[in-house]
Write a protein that holds these residues in place. Structure first.
Motif, PDB file in Angstrom:
ATOM      1  N   MET A   1       5.807 -17.986  -1.806  1.00 22.50           N
ATOM      2  CA  MET A   1       4.934 -17.102  -2.552  1.00 22.50           C
ATOM      3  C   MET A   1       5.389 -15.661  -2.334  1.00 22.50           C
ATOM      4  O   MET A   1       5.994 -15.359  -1.309  1.00 22.50           O
ATOM      5  N   LEU A   2       5.080 -14.822  -3.289  1.00 23.12           N
ATOM      6  CA  LEU A   2       5.388 -13.400  -3.157  1.00 23.12           C
ATOM      7  C   LEU A   2       4.139 -12.675  -2.678  1.00 23.12           C
ATOM      8  O   LEU A   2       3.049 -12.872  -3.226  1.00 23.12           O
ATOM      9  N   VAL A   3       4.301 -11.873  -1.631  1.00 18.96           N
ATOM     10  CA  VAL A   3       3.228 -10.981  -1.203  1.00 18.96           C
ATOM     11  C   VAL A   3       3.751  -9.560  -1.255  1.00 18.96           C
ATOM     12  O   VAL A   3       4.934  -9.302  -1.019  1.00 18.96           O
ATOM     13  N   LEU A   4       2.870  -8.660  -1.597  1.00 19.19           N
ATOM     14  CA  LEU A   4       3.176  -7.241  -1.645  1.00 19.19           C
ATOM     15  C   LEU A   4       2.462  -6.591  -0.467  1.00 19.19           C
ATOM     16  O   LEU A   4       1.256  -6.730  -0.319  1.00 19.19           O
ATOM     17  N   VAL A   5       3.228  -5.926   0.406  1.00 16.78           N
ATOM     18  CA  VAL A   5       2.667  -5.277   1.583  1.00 16.78           C
ATOM     19  C   VAL A   5       2.744  -3.778   1.378  1.00 16.78           C
ATOM     20  O   VAL A   5       3.823  -3.234   1.117  1.00 16.78           O
ATOM     21  N   THR A   6       1.596  -3.109   1.470  1.00 18.20           N
ATOM     22  CA  THR A   6       1.553  -1.654   1.376  1.00 18.20           C
ATOM     23  C   THR A   6       0.899  -1.135   2.645  1.00 18.20           C
ATOM     24  O   THR A   6       0.026  -1.794   3.212  1.00 18.20           O
ATOM     25  N   TYR A   7       1.338   0.029   3.089  1.00 18.47           N
ATOM     26  CA  TYR A   7       0.754   0.559   4.320  1.00 18.47           C
ATOM     27  C   TYR A   7       0.678   2.069   4.284  1.00 18.47           C
ATOM     28  O   TYR A   7       1.436   2.738   3.595  1.00 18.47           O
ATOM     29  N   ASP A   8      -0.296   2.565   5.051  1.00 14.99           N
ATOM     30  CA  ASP A   8      -0.496   3.990   5.233  1.00 14.99           C
ATOM     31  C   ASP A   8      -0.771   4.188   6.714  1.00 14.99           C
ATOM     32  O   ASP A   8      -1.821   3.788   7.213  1.00 14.99           O
ATOM     33  N   VAL A   9       0.200   4.750   7.422  1.00 12.64           N
ATOM     34  CA  VAL A   9       0.078   4.964   8.858  1.00 12.64           C
ATOM     35  C   VAL A   9      -0.148   6.450   9.097  1.00 12.64           C
ATOM     36  O   VAL A   9       0.587   7.290   8.585  1.00 12.64           O
ATOM     37  N   ALA A  10      -1.165   6.759   9.871  1.00 15.36           N
ATOM     38  CA  ALA A  10      -1.536   8.147  10.157  1.00 15.36           C
ATOM     39  C   ALA A  10      -0.534   8.737  11.149  1.00 15.36           C
ATOM     40  O   ALA A  10      -0.691   8.595  12.360  1.00 15.36           O
ATOM     41  N   ILE A  11       0.482   9.421  10.634  1.00 14.34           N
ATOM     42  CA  ILE A  11       1.539   9.941  11.509  1.00 14.34           C
ATOM     43  C   ILE A  11       1.112  11.183  12.275  1.00 14.34           C
ATOM     44  O   ILE A  11       1.798  11.597  13.201  1.00 14.34           O
ATOM     45  N   THR A  12      -0.024  11.770  11.909  1.00 13.50           N
ATOM     46  CA  THR A  12      -0.502  12.950  12.636  1.00 13.50           C
ATOM     47  C   THR A  12      -1.258  12.575  13.912  1.00 13.50           C
ATOM     48  O   THR A  12      -1.559  13.447  14.723  1.00 13.50           O
ATOM     49  N   THR A  13      -1.556  11.290  14.083  1.00 12.47           N
ATOM     50  CA  THR A  13      -2.244  10.849  15.297  1.00 12.47           C
ATOM     51  C   THR A  13      -1.215  10.577  16.393  1.00 12.47           C
ATOM     52  O   THR A  13      -0.014  10.466  16.128  1.00 12.47           O
ATOM     53  N   ASN A  14      -1.698  10.451  17.605  1.00 12.32           N
ATOM     54  CA  ASN A  14      -0.830  10.192  18.747  1.00 12.32           C
ATOM     55  C   ASN A  14      -0.086   8.867  18.556  1.00 12.32           C
ATOM     56  O   ASN A  14      -0.700   7.826  18.376  1.00 12.32           O
ATOM     57  N   SER A  37       6.506   2.962   1.173  1.00 18.99           N
ATOM     58  CA  SER A  37       5.610   2.188   2.034  1.00 18.99           C
ATOM     59  C   SER A  37       5.170   0.895   1.362  1.00 18.99           C
ATOM     60  O   SER A  37       4.040   0.433   1.528  1.00 18.99           O
ATOM     61  N   VAL A  38       6.087   0.295   0.607  1.00 19.42           N
ATOM     62  CA  VAL A  38       5.776  -0.928  -0.144  1.00 19.42           C
ATOM     63  C   VAL A  38       6.921  -1.915   0.014  1.00 19.42           C
ATOM     64  O   VAL A  38       8.089  -1.575  -0.217  1.00 19.42           O
ATOM     65  N   PHE A  39       6.574  -3.147   0.400  1.00 18.73           N
ATOM     66  CA  PHE A  39       7.562  -4.206   0.553  1.00 18.73           C
ATOM     67  C   PHE A  39       7.146  -5.412  -0.271  1.00 18.73           C
ATOM     68  O   PHE A  39       5.955  -5.742  -0.352  1.00 18.73           O
ATOM     69  N   GLU A  40       8.136  -6.089  -0.878  1.00 12.69           N
ATOM     70  CA  GLU A  40       7.929  -7.381  -1.517  1.00 12.69           C
ATOM     71  C   GLU A  40       8.516  -8.429  -0.590  1.00 12.69           C
ATOM     72  O   GLU A  40       9.670  -8.315  -0.174  1.00 12.69           O
TER      73      GLU A  40
END
Length: 96
Positions: A1-14, A37-40
């Protein structure tokens, strides 16, 4: 199956920049980056669960966000690309 992974990582945090790199490295093990920030990822149910668990170990659930969209096996009918970036077939071998 195909999944789409998206992410948002808070780079301003420790430790945010390090978490961002680790999230990207994990995603690279399962699929192909199609945007910043997107992977198939072509995975089976076990691999999808392992991917989710690997990502949960890395992120800060209070400040980071990951979304996984399950497009299934008939994904070719569900994905439409428009624009400049070259389209990759995630099932083809990656040779650079």
């Amino acid at each position: 199956m195909l999944v789409l992974v998206t992410y948002d990582v808070a780079i301003t945090t420790n430790g945010g920049a390090a978490r961002l790199r680790r999230v990207a490295k994990i995603c690279e093990q399962y699929g192909v980056r199609v945007q910043n920030s997107v992977f198939e990822c072509i995975v089976d149910a076990t691999q999808k669960k392992r991917l989710e668990m690997d990502l949960m170990k890395v992120i800060d659930q209070q400040s980071d966000s990951i979304r996984i969209y399950q497009l299934g096996n008939q994904y070719r009918n569900k994905v439409n690309h428009i624009g400049a970036k070259e389209t990759l077939n995630v099932e083809d071998p990656l040779i650079f």
